[in-house]
Structure formats: C-alpha cells, structure tokens
Design a protein around this motif. Sequence first.
Motif, PDB file in Angstrom:
ATOM      1  N   TYR A 172       0.840  -1.189   0.000  1.00  0.00           N
ATOM      2  CA  TYR A 172       0.000   0.000   0.000  1.00  0.00           C
ATOM      3  C   TYR A 172       0.874   1.237   0.000  1.00  0.00           C
ATOM      4  CZ  TYR A 172      -4.362  -2.485   0.978  1.00  0.00           C
ATOM      5  OH  TYR A 172      -5.465  -3.293   0.890  1.00  0.00           O
TER       6      TYR A 172
ATOM      7  N   GLY B 114      -2.657   3.825   2.977  1.00  0.00           N
ATOM      8  CA  GLY B 114      -3.647   4.559   2.191  1.00  0.00           C
ATOM      9  C   GLY B 114      -4.254   3.662   1.130  1.00  0.00           C
ATOM     10  N   THR B 115      -3.989   3.961  -0.146  1.00  0.00           N
ATOM     11  CA  THR B 115      -4.535   3.164  -1.248  1.00  0.00           C
ATOM     12  C   THR B 115      -3.574   2.034  -1.609  1.00  0.00           C
ATOM     13  OG1 THR B 115      -3.534   4.652  -2.877  1.00  0.00           O
ATOM     14  CG2 THR B 115      -5.791   5.129  -2.190  1.00  0.00           C
TER      15      THR B 115
ATOM     16  N   LYS C 290      -0.801   6.840   3.523  1.00  0.00           N
ATOM     17  CA  LYS C 290      -1.835   7.873   3.464  1.00  0.00           C
ATOM     18  C   LYS C 290      -1.189   9.255   3.597  1.00  0.00           C
ATOM     19  CE  LYS C 290      -6.230   9.210   5.604  1.00  0.00           C
ATOM     20  NZ  LYS C 290      -7.208   8.889   6.679  1.00  0.00           N
TER      21      LYS C 290
END
Length: 260
Positions: free
Chosen positions: A131, A152-153, A134
């Motif tokens: 990941y 985050g993503t 963030k």
Amino acid sequence: MLGNAPYKVGDTVLVNSSNGRTIVDPNVIVGNFHPDWIGSIGSEFRYGGFDLSILFTAKWKGQIYSASYGRANFAGVTRASLYGRDAWLFSNLVLGENAQEQMGNGQTVGSTVTPYGDANRPKGAAYPNAYFPKTNPDGTLATDKNGRYIPGTKSNIWMNPTTYESDMVLNNVPAITYDATSIKLSQVIFGYTFPQQWFGRIPIRGLRLAFVGRNLWTLLKHTPQGIDPESANNSGNAQGIEAGGSFPYATYGFDLKVNF
C-alpha cells in the motif's frame, strides 16, 4: 542484530508511490546471532588393529545474515531472483507497455482515465499486500498516535525485478536473514595400527595410518543452497554476518603416525 526492513503496518507493506520500492523501517530487530545451544556427540569403535571414530556437531537456533545471497539475488543468479522476471520482460519488451499501462491506467480521454484492459495481469515484481502511505491534504505523510505511517490506497506499481532485488540487499534485511541451526557429520576417522612384529629389526615401535574426513555431511540446515550456516563472522561488530564466504566443502586426508 538490527537492520533495515520493509515498513509494515499489520500485514501490509508500505511502499513509495513513485517507484513501488519499500519505505524503509530502520533499526528493526531481525534476530540474535547467538545460538540457544551448541553440542556434539561422538563414538569410537575398535576391532583388532582397526579403529573408527565419528563426531556429530549441532548448533541450535541463532540467526545469520547472508550478504552473499543478497548480492546473488541482485545479480540474478539465484532461483529466488526469477520472481517477476518473465512478467516484466513480457510487459516491457514484448508488449511495450508504458508505466501507466503497467499500473492499470489506459488512455486519458479529456480528464478521464480509462481502465487498462489487461490491468490484472502481473507485469513485474511487487511486494505482497503493498500500500501507499496515506497523505494529509498538505502532502505530508499521515501518522497515527504512535507516529507510525498509515496505509492509504493499494499499490498498483510493478517493478523491474532488478530494482526489487536491490531492496533485498539494502532495505530488506529480514528477507536474507536465516535460522542458523545446523546438524553436521563433522568428522570421521578410520585408522589401522600395524602389528609391531611386521617390522622385524626395523627400529619402529608403532605405525598407524588413518583416513580423515571433515565437514562431510550437513544433515539439517535452513540457509539457501551454497550458504554454510557456520560461515558467519563470530567476532567483532560483524558477528552473525556472512559476506563472501566460501561454499560449504568437505576435506579429506591421511594421517600417518610413526613411533621410533
């Protein structure tokens, strides 16, 4: 033993959004080079003029960091270094996919990015469950109450396997740190003492000839092939580190003792 490690939050690995390489978590405890215990067991047998002695040695637990294996991964000469290689070559050289296509992004129409039609196919090497960290509205990395980064993503970056393996050398010490447990047949000696009456008037009071073999067989180890679990430095600040050690090898010889 301390070293750089991938930055983990639970079972996720945080990677850089620019290249997919791990964010480094420095000074992570990766192990202890001291074994829990070491020991040996041996026996000796005699029959007539023949004698046979056997020695087994054991070292239980402790860790070894293999810089040699990390370099071998980076050079692409280990089985582990095959990870992602075919997928990267197929994507990069055969299909000629660009970086956006490798990340699953197709053509941009106006301000709309269309999904790439073959987005789910592996296109190189990547950390499992990776990941991006963030970010705050001002672009800084967000942290929790303990000052740790927050996932985050999910990462959509595929790396050149050479880049991935360079992390194994510099930023992923746990990946090339191994259990140094070993059990070995360390020595076998098979000898024969010649009867004294054989020598007649020759002024020899005793003669023994023996075959000697050392480091003959490793019954148990957890290091990769070619890495001896006992090849790490055992003194100074480099204890537990194997770097440039030779391949495991046995030695054979003969021992001749003559008493006058």
